[in-house]
Design a protein around this motif. Sequence first.
Motif, PDB file in Angstrom:
ATOM      1  N   PRO A 155      -3.329   1.174 -10.782  1.00 12.97           N
ATOM      2  CA  PRO A 155      -4.680   1.661 -10.455  1.00 12.97           C
ATOM      3  C   PRO A 155      -5.702   0.534 -10.287  1.00 12.97           C
ATOM      4  N   ARG A 156      -5.450  -0.616 -10.934  1.00 12.34           N
ATOM      5  CA  ARG A 156      -6.410  -1.723 -10.833  1.00 12.34           C
ATOM      6  C   ARG A 156      -6.741  -2.092  -9.387  1.00 12.34           C
ATOM      7  N   THR A 157      -5.709  -2.134  -8.556  1.00  9.99           N
ATOM      8  CA  THR A 157      -5.933  -2.530  -7.162  1.00  9.99           C
ATOM      9  C   THR A 157      -5.478  -1.439  -6.201  1.00  9.99           C
ATOM     10  N   ASP A 158      -5.069  -0.313  -6.762  1.00 13.48           N
ATOM     11  CA  ASP A 158      -4.631   0.817  -5.956  1.00 13.48           C
ATOM     12  C   ASP A 158      -3.485   0.456  -4.993  1.00 13.48           C
ATOM     13  N   GLU A 159      -2.615  -0.448  -5.434  1.00  9.06           N
ATOM     14  CA  GLU A 159      -1.402  -0.753  -4.658  1.00  9.06           C
ATOM     15  C   GLU A 159      -0.176  -0.579  -5.561  1.00  9.06           C
ATOM     16  N   TYR A 160       0.968  -0.500  -4.902  1.00 12.45           N
ATOM     17  CA  TYR A 160       2.219  -0.312  -5.626  1.00 12.45           C
ATOM     18  C   TYR A 160       2.953  -1.653  -5.782  1.00 12.45           C
ATOM     19  N   LYS A 182       0.850  -1.201   0.000  1.00 18.55           N
ATOM     20  CA  LYS A 182       0.000   0.000   0.000  1.00 18.55           C
ATOM     21  C   LYS A 182       0.881   1.244   0.000  1.00 18.55           C
ATOM     22  N   LEU A 216       2.493   2.678  -8.978  1.00 21.25           N
ATOM     23  CA  LEU A 216       1.101   2.499  -8.541  1.00 21.25           C
ATOM     24  C   LEU A 216       0.312   1.817  -9.650  1.00 21.25           C
TER      25      LEU A 216
END
Length: 563
Positions: free
Chosen positions: A153-158, A130, A151
């Motif tokens: 965007p699909r899962t909003d994690e890096y 995250k 980042l």
Amino acid sequence: MNPKWWKESVVYQIYPISFMDSNGDGIGDLQGIISRLDYLQDLGVDVIWVCPIYKSPNHDNGYDISDYCDIMKEFGTMDDFDHLLREMHARGMKLMMDLVLNHTSHEHPWFVESRSSKDNPKRDYYIWRKGKNGGPPNNWESYFSGSVWELDPRTDEYYLHLYSKYQPDLNWENPVVIDKLHEMVEWWLKKGVDGFRFDAIAHIVKTKGYPDADNPNRTPTVRAYGMFSNLEDVHTLLQNLYDNVLYFYDIMTVGETSGLGPEQALDYVGDGRRELNMTFQFEHMFLDAASPGSGKWDVVPWSLLELKKIMSNWQTVLHDRGWNANYLCNHDQPRSVSRFGNDLFYRIPSAKMLATFIHMLEGTPYIYQGEEIGMTNVCFDSIDEYRDVETLNYYEEKRKNGVPEEQIMSAIHHKSRDNARTPMQWDDGHAGGFTTGTPWIKVNSNHMEINAGNAVKDPDSIYNYYKQLIALRKKYKVIVYGSYELLLAEHTEIYAYTRTLEDQRLLVILNFFDTEPEFEWPAGFDPDQLELLISNYPQSKDHDIRSFKLRPYEARVYLQQRV
Ligand code: GLC
Ligand code: CA
């Protein structure tokens, strides 16, 4: 002395995209390599290291693998590969693959699945975190500029990528990933390949708890290489790989391990460690960088005293305990004759001197394609002529920060990886004989003069000098196994050393500059008892009793029997 075939070998490195194009599409390929094997056999090299040829979208010329068990379509097919391996073996040459285990391509099916959702079974094949305070999880800087975190965007994690964002790092904390990689390595060994260069292997383990492990020194991004280089667990993982897979095959292995000195290298290559045969060290590659922290682009003059110190340290620490891999150039570095020699006024003698240096050290010598004909750096006027992702990222970042164009281009002329990636210069015809079409990157305009066709014909060429050096290695064990001793440690122009094995001793004398320093025979050497093995200048038989002047970039190697 623990003899091994890979200690007695000479390795030749091929960067396939730039070696030889067989079908006119401007891209080097496997059939192209096959068509040039006779040239390599004539040179006398034993092992060919081929940079990655696996399926790849080519954001980093194959160092971004999207299928470990398939061939890049631009390079050919698996049939072409099998053919290449057979043709090499038929000529008594071995094939060393280049394997990238630290990361894959973002197009690898594992990553495509991994990024698709947080609960995908392959989510943990890669390293997801995250963000923190509206930004990336920590402030580490990637080798290719910018944050190591991207980042998604699909899962909003890096996800973490030590190199470009198209090269997500594999998660070596996941045992399933380890099993899959072992299986794949074994698959290639069963095909009959003779070894591996393990790319970026020093980085497969990252500092525990790294999402919070900011490097406190600078913000917003910092070079935090120590936090993901040569950590203790790398050794456990390599020992597992060795015990489960490598041990069962008579192969050669070399690891790419930046950021260590010889004592630490022994953890990888020390006799009895069950890890690797040798590693590429980088200390001498940073001699012309302003400071280790500033990275490679801030160029300063290098010093011979420093070079001696570094190389002597590696020679003595590893002697009888491990093994060196000796090189001055590869696909990531500027051309050796432009960097450590003199490509303007003394290209031929200085290239031969540098070759003498590398081939007379203890360790396995590596020749990078084109080095054997003295290929030089390239100097494209415009950034548009450059292709390398590292170079392009660097340019863009510096432009954004307002650095003047000339300053950026000057750094690129010195250090861009494309210096070593322009096509191999085979002859003085169209595109240097590399392709009948348009090459993917421009050929160096000096191919009219510098090319393999000329070099093979000319008995005094750099090529024919390399041939002699390689032949000498086959003849004298002292060249392979002799112990190293530095002479004239404080001399600022001459690099001289001895190599001793039983009753034989070599005396290696190298002038690293365009000056004419005086060389005095060291105590214990009687010039009348010395046999000249090789030199880049004609030598007369009458030795000066006490001393003589070296000519610019002169190299001499003497053998003394019965010391
Ligand atoms: C190694 C390779 C280099 C590549 C990088 C990422 O340093 O030699 O060419 O870009 O790893 O795989
Ligand atoms: Ca081609």
